[in-house]
Design an enzyme around this catalytic site. Structure first.
Site, mmCIF file in Angstrom:
data_model
loop_
_atom_site.group_PDB
_atom_site.id
_atom_site.type_symbol
_atom_site.label_atom_id
_atom_site.label_comp_id
_atom_site.label_asym_id
_atom_site.label_seq_id
_atom_site.Cartn_x
_atom_site.Cartn_y
_atom_site.Cartn_z
ATOM 1 N N GLY A 58 1.009 -1.400 -0.006
ATOM 2 C CA GLY A 58 0.146 -0.127 0.238
ATOM 3 C C GLY A 58 1.097 1.112 0.369
ATOM 4 N N HIS A 59 1.667 1.682 1.015
ATOM 5 C CA HIS A 59 3.086 2.781 0.859
ATOM 6 C C HIS A 59 3.455 2.608 -0.040
ATOM 7 C CE1 HIS A 59 3.113 1.203 5.139
ATOM 8 N NE2 HIS A 59 2.539 2.246 4.981
ATOM 9 N N GLN A 111 -8.844 10.564 7.971
ATOM 10 C CA GLN A 111 -8.428 11.274 7.377
ATOM 11 C C GLN A 111 -7.904 11.903 6.480
ATOM 12 O OE1 GLN A 111 -4.055 9.830 9.108
ATOM 13 N NE2 GLN A 111 -3.687 9.261 6.570
ATOM 14 N N MET A 153 -4.394 -4.104 3.784
ATOM 15 C CA MET A 153 -2.819 -4.196 4.319
ATOM 16 C C MET A 153 -2.530 -3.228 5.033
ATOM 17 S SD MET A 153 -0.088 -5.007 0.597
ATOM 18 C CE MET A 153 -0.976 -6.083 -0.317
HETATM 19 P P1 AMP Z 1 0.552 5.421 7.338
HETATM 20 O O1 AMP Z 1 2.671 4.241 7.747
HETATM 21 O O2 AMP Z 1 0.178 4.236 8.095
HETATM 22 O O3 AMP Z 1 0.812 5.912 8.137
HETATM 23 O O4 AMP Z 1 0.454 5.872 6.052
HETATM 24 C C1 AMP Z 1 1.047 5.749 5.177
HETATM 25 C C2 AMP Z 1 -0.491 6.131 3.801
HETATM 26 O O5 AMP Z 1 0.109 5.184 3.645
HETATM 27 C C3 AMP Z 1 -1.556 6.734 4.790
HETATM 28 O O6 AMP Z 1 -1.881 7.740 3.281
HETATM 29 C C4 AMP Z 1 -2.515 5.767 4.510
HETATM 30 O O7 AMP Z 1 -3.643 5.584 4.523
HETATM 31 C C5 AMP Z 1 -1.195 4.914 2.995
HETATM 32 N N1 AMP Z 1 -1.764 3.275 2.851
HETATM 33 C C6 AMP Z 1 -2.178 2.536 4.362
HETATM 34 N N2 AMP Z 1 -2.235 0.878 4.028
HETATM 35 C C7 AMP Z 1 -2.726 1.504 2.800
HETATM 36 C C8 AMP Z 1 -2.716 0.725 2.084
HETATM 37 N N3 AMP Z 1 -3.854 -0.816 2.136
HETATM 38 N N4 AMP Z 1 -3.379 1.049 0.341
HETATM 39 C C9 AMP Z 1 -2.935 1.897 -0.279
HETATM 40 N N5 AMP Z 1 -2.740 3.523 1.041
HETATM 41 C C10 AMP Z 1 -2.788 2.905 2.081
#
Ligand code: AMP
Length: 293
Positions: free
Chosen positions: A48-49, A165, A196
């Protein structure tokens, strides 16, 4: 600008640094000349990241990724200390994805003592994650505003997985006149539909097997809407019943809301977002789906 007879450099090593001053020094000559793409993260990178980074790579000249586990957005009883921090593999993944600069600011530099400035976004933060996690969006908005202020990107990339968010960020960018285009990418999922998340690593094998119940509940709601269901209460009852059927799952909330301001809907008219927050064992998972009609 490359001179005609000079050979092109094929690959650049990704830079990794934590100092805010050094970062600003590097970016300063790029502003206004190169399109800077920015992906804020808390690390423990998964696909996802990486999808956000790839999109930034495709659309921008210079890609900055921040890796900062922001203490301000965690409540006192939440998993700040337990949050995974695999920095070596994160650096490798970012480098392989073509990121130009991985920025890992230190909490002491981000929040020098005494720290007194916070961003509060009203209304849209009142419900759902905002109600269950008091102070969470204040922490998110504050850190993202600071990151935007420091990096001054042209585009910033966020995932739809954290739906509320994304709405908070949109509101903040509009209210504070950040000249930044916000790009939202759809949620990347495991084969069984589980969104994910860095937190998935903390699921036990039994909990991991139970976790796709969130996706199944979203799919069930979508199917019911396709068959003509429009009233929220019976739809939510079906979703809740499915979550309850999984012994390891405990529902925090299931909500059908308007996709912009996240106010609950009695009836789906033009479309809606279904938000879901479920605890599987001690791990809290969120997911959502946009329902188009
Ligand atoms: P985080 O590290 O959890 O703060 O996430 C960083 C970025 O990745 C945020 O914009 C999240 O929404 C995005 N993100 C987290 N999980 C996913 C996913 N499964 N698919 C797409 N983007 C994601």
């Amino acid at each position: 600008m490359r001179r005609k007879n000079r050979p092109a450099l094929i690959a650049f090593a990704m830079r990794t640094l934590s100092s805010i001053k050094t970062l600003q020094k590097i970016l300063q000559p790029l502003h206004g000349r190169k399109r800077i793409g920015f992906v804020p993260t808390m690390g423990a990178f998964h696909e996802g990241h990486l999808a956000l980074m790839r999109q930034a790579r495709r659309e921008c000249d210079y890609v900055v990724v921040s890796l900062f586990v922001n203490p301000l957005q965690f409540g006192p009883k939440e998993d700040f200390a337990a949050y995974p921090r695999p920095i070596t593999s994160d650096r490798k993944k970012a480098q392989e994805t073509g990121v130009d600069l991985l920025w890992t600011p230190a909490a002491e530099e981000m929040y020098p003592s005494p720290y007194r400035t916070f961003i509060e976004i009203e209304e849209i933060t009142r419900r759902w994650e905002g109600a269950v996690r008091p102070g969470h969006f204040r922490g998110v908005a504050t850190v993202v505003a600071k990151l935007f202020q420091i990096v001054r990107p042209d585009r910033a990339y966020f995932g739809q997985k954290d739906y509320q968010q994304t709405r908070v960020i949109h509101q903040m960018v509009k209210d504070l006149h950040f000249p930044i285009s916000i790009r939202i990418l759809s949620t990347l999922r495991e084969k069984d539909g589980l969104a994910m998340s860095s937190r998935n690593q903390r699921l036990s094998p039994a909990e991991r097997a139970a976790a796709p119940i969130l996706f199944r509940a979203l799919q069930k709601a979508e199917a019911l809407v396709r068959k003509g269901a429009r009233e929220s209460p019976p739809l939510l009852q079906e979703v809740e019943a499915l979550i309850r059927s999984e012994p390891l799952a405990r529902l925090d909330y299931a909500a059908l809301c308007d996709p912009k301001f996240l106010e609950p809907l009695e009836r789906i008219q033009k479309g809606a977002v279904l938000l879901l927050a479920v605890k599987i064992g001690s791990v809290r998972l969120i997911d959502n789906v946009l329902i188009d009609i």
